[in-house]
Design an enzyme around this catalytic site. Structure first.
Site, PDB file in Angstrom:
ATOM      1  N   LYS A   1       0.842  -1.197  -0.061  1.00  7.88           N
ATOM      2  CA  LYS A   1      -0.001   0.071  -0.048  1.00  7.88           C
ATOM      3  C   LYS A   1       0.762   1.283   0.093  1.00  7.88           C
ATOM      4  O   LYS A   1       1.885   1.185   0.534  1.00  7.88           O
ATOM      5  CB  LYS A   1      -0.871  -0.050   1.137  1.00  7.88           C
ATOM      6  CG  LYS A   1      -2.074   0.931   1.121  1.00  7.88           C
ATOM      7  CD  LYS A   1      -3.078   0.181   0.634  1.00  7.88           C
ATOM      8  CE  LYS A   1      -4.498   0.965   0.381  1.00  7.88           C
ATOM      9  NZ  LYS A   1      -5.437   0.106  -0.055  1.00  7.88           N
TER      10      LYS A   1
ATOM     11  N   GLY B   1      -5.366   2.981  -7.323  1.00  4.07           N
ATOM     12  CA  GLY B   1      -5.906   3.884  -6.428  1.00  4.07           C
ATOM     13  C   GLY B   1      -6.428   3.647  -5.300  1.00  4.07           C
ATOM     14  O   GLY B   1      -6.343   2.595  -4.788  1.00  4.07           O
ATOM     15  N   ASP B   2      -6.840   4.667  -4.483  1.00  3.60           N
ATOM     16  CA  ASP B   2      -7.457   4.325  -3.100  1.00  3.60           C
ATOM     17  C   ASP B   2      -8.167   5.738  -2.801  1.00  3.60           C
ATOM     18  O   ASP B   2      -8.199   6.549  -3.707  1.00  3.60           O
ATOM     19  CB  ASP B   2      -6.781   4.092  -2.135  1.00  3.60           C
ATOM     20  CG  ASP B   2      -7.389   3.262  -0.890  1.00  3.60           C
ATOM     21  OD1 ASP B   2      -7.417   2.252  -0.779  1.00  3.60           O
ATOM     22  OD2 ASP B   2      -7.420   4.031   0.181  1.00  3.60           O
TER      23      ASP B   2
ATOM     24  N   ASN C   1     -16.040   6.615  -5.045  1.00  7.22           N
ATOM     25  CA  ASN C   1     -16.188   5.817  -6.194  1.00  7.22           C
ATOM     26  C   ASN C   1     -16.776   4.481  -5.555  1.00  7.22           C
ATOM     27  O   ASN C   1     -17.704   3.732  -6.101  1.00  7.22           O
ATOM     28  CB  ASN C   1     -14.790   5.520  -6.456  1.00  7.22           C
ATOM     29  CG  ASN C   1     -14.566   4.992  -7.734  1.00  7.22           C
ATOM     30  OD1 ASN C   1     -15.087   5.289  -8.844  1.00  7.22           O
ATOM     31  ND2 ASN C   1     -13.865   3.725  -7.717  1.00  7.22           N
TER      32      ASN C   1
ATOM     33  N   SER D   1      -8.072  -5.088 -10.393  1.00  8.11           N
ATOM     34  CA  SER D   1      -6.730  -4.651 -10.729  1.00  8.11           C
ATOM     35  C   SER D   1      -5.783  -6.073 -11.181  1.00  8.11           C
ATOM     36  O   SER D   1      -4.831  -6.026 -11.917  1.00  8.11           O
ATOM     37  CB  SER D   1      -6.050  -4.132  -9.636  1.00  8.11           C
ATOM     38  OG  SER D   1      -6.528  -2.702  -9.366  1.00  8.11           O
TER      39      SER D   1
END
Ligand code: GLU
Length: 452
Positions: A131, A170-171, A246, A384
């Site tokens: 991360k 993304g996050d 999102n 992903s």
């Protein structure tokens, strides 16, 4: 085996994690959550203790921290701190998102990276856990400012990532715009079109179909499985979601498609209650196109819609609650309210949104099925991994093909959790099922790969 045998005293291990990682309460919480159901597993498998699997699991393989200077539109210089934690690579390259938020610390990224290890293991795919993030606040920043920040960040990060090494995505605070800027700089510095080094790319240039929708859709597919295990479905159910980003938006979209009535969501301005059902097109326009707030939504929607400022949506009665905003957003008080109002299913779209006390409330209520994010929100990272697969083969899948594989993956994760829980005397307990199944897959790979 006595509880003091090295590698089996879980309380001592938690204490050790706390003292070696001071000031990182969310990381401690994430470790405690995973370790809680593992006692009997370790007793039954002394080989894990002997190889010190747990001690190695709680220590990231590598942590990279760096300065990111950038210039705003007025010519003022800012200095941000960015990091990337490679937590575990037993199952594949480090894989996980990147979060831009002013409150990001190394502790935040470590808790997210630790969760990611087990989440990624549950998908059954070849991805390790990692991360990243930065204490950058994209809110109110122009596209040019975001671009300069992303370019500065990638100017250091590029040397640490790659399709077989570490693959960011993304996050919170990082979506298609940011991934575009990050990828552009990666391509420029490396002089190669290394599509597989980042996921969440635009669908026109290497991104997977359904990646944008995947976390929210996957969450609802998981809920469908939870309901189906009780011979129920989503048709006519009242749903409340927190967040309006999102994950939330695409969870709302899929829940509505499957016949549910989604009546609440929230953002930093407050929570809205929209009893007739959220107007998804309006929500997308306000939140995704205009980057506006729910106050704008409430104003334009009119009618009965009320915005409760600085509030969570958990006092709106519902049958299904989907916390999709951020960590520790739902506490025991909220959980008690939800149970009192008759909630039947709680599934996490965010990472660790329920506090430990809230989880205890849900697990103590006979009628409630509760799913932890590492199982229910794994759809995002699964797609992903599909994107990595497509980049490696230079062959793109259709929307339908991706969506079908996403549905199959969520079904398989659900089955794995339920089967593992049942095999370990935790019938119906998704927390135990997810943590034990995730642990076993990673632990067995670590054992096979020796002491590294
Ligand atoms: N940030 C997402 C998660 O928490 C997705 C990570 C990814 O796609 O790599 O799982």
């Amino acid at each position: 085996m006595s509880p003091t045998t090295p590698g089996t005293d879980l309380d001592a291990l938690v204490e050790d994690v706390e003292s070696r990682n001071p000031g990182e309460p969310e990381f401690h919480q994430a470790v405690r959550d995973v370790l809680r159901p593992l006692g009997p597993v370790l007793e039954a498998h002394p080989e894990y203790a002997r190889a010190r699997i747990l001690e190695r699991l709680v220590e990231p393989e590598r942590q990279i921290i760096f300065r990111v200077p950038w210039v705003d539109d007025d010519g003022d210089v800012h200095v941000q701190r960015a990091m990337r934690v490679g937590f575990n690579s037993a199952l594949g390259p480090y894989k996980g998102g990147t979060r831009f938020h002013p409150a990001v610390t190394l502790g935040t990224i470590k808790f997210l990276g630790f969760e990611q290890v087990f989440k990624n293991a549950l998908t059954g795919l070849a991805i390790g856990g990692g991360k990243g993030g930065a204490d950058f606040d994209p809110k109110g920043r122009s596209d040019d400012e975001v671009m300069r920040f992303c370019q500065s960040l990638m100017t250091e990060l590029y040397r640490h990532i790659g399709p077989d090494q570490d693959v960011p995505a993304g996050d919170a605070g990082v979506a298609a715009r940011e991934i575009g800027f990050l990828f552009g700089q990666y391509k420029r510095i490396t002089g190669t079109y290394g599509a597989g080094a980042l996921t969440g790319k635009g669908t026109g240039w290497g991104g997977a179909e359904v990646r944008t929708e995947a976390t929210g859709y996957g969450l609802v597919y998981f809920v469908r499985e939870m309901l189906s295990a009780r011979y129920e479905d989503l048709e006519g159910r009242t749903v409340v979601v927190s967040g309006a980003g999102n994950v939330s938006i695409f969870a709302i979209e899929q829940a509505q498609r499957l016949g549910a009535n989604v009546i609440g969501c929230s953002d930093s301005s407050g929570a809205i209650h929209d009893p007739a059902g959220i107007d998804l097109e309006l929500l997308k326009t306000v939140k995704l196109d205009e980057r506006g707030s729910l106050a704008d939504y409430a104003e334009r929607r009119g009618g009965d819609v009320a915005l409760k400022e600085d509030a969570t949506p958990w006092d709106i009665p519902c049958e299904i609650a989907l916390p999709c905003a951020t960590q520790n957003e739902l506490d025991a008080k909220d959980a008690k309210k939800l149970v009192k109002h008759g909630v039947k299913v709680v599934a996490e779209g965010a990472n660790m949104p329920c506090t430990d006390d809230a989880i205890a409330v849900f697990q103590g209520a006979d009628e409630v099925a509760y799913a932890p994010g590492k199982a229910s929100n794994a759809g995002g990272v699964a797609v992903s991994a599909f994107e990595m697969e497509q980049n490696a083969s230079r062959h793109g899948w259709s929307f339908e093909q991706s969506d079908e594989r996403l549905q199959a993956t969520m079904k398989q994760i659900h089955e794995t959790c339920r089967r593992t829980a049942a095999e370990h005397d935790h019938e119906g307990d998704y927390v135990a099922g997810a943590n034990i199944a995730g642990f076993l897959r990673v632990a067995d790979a670590m054992l096979a790969q020796g002491v590294v």
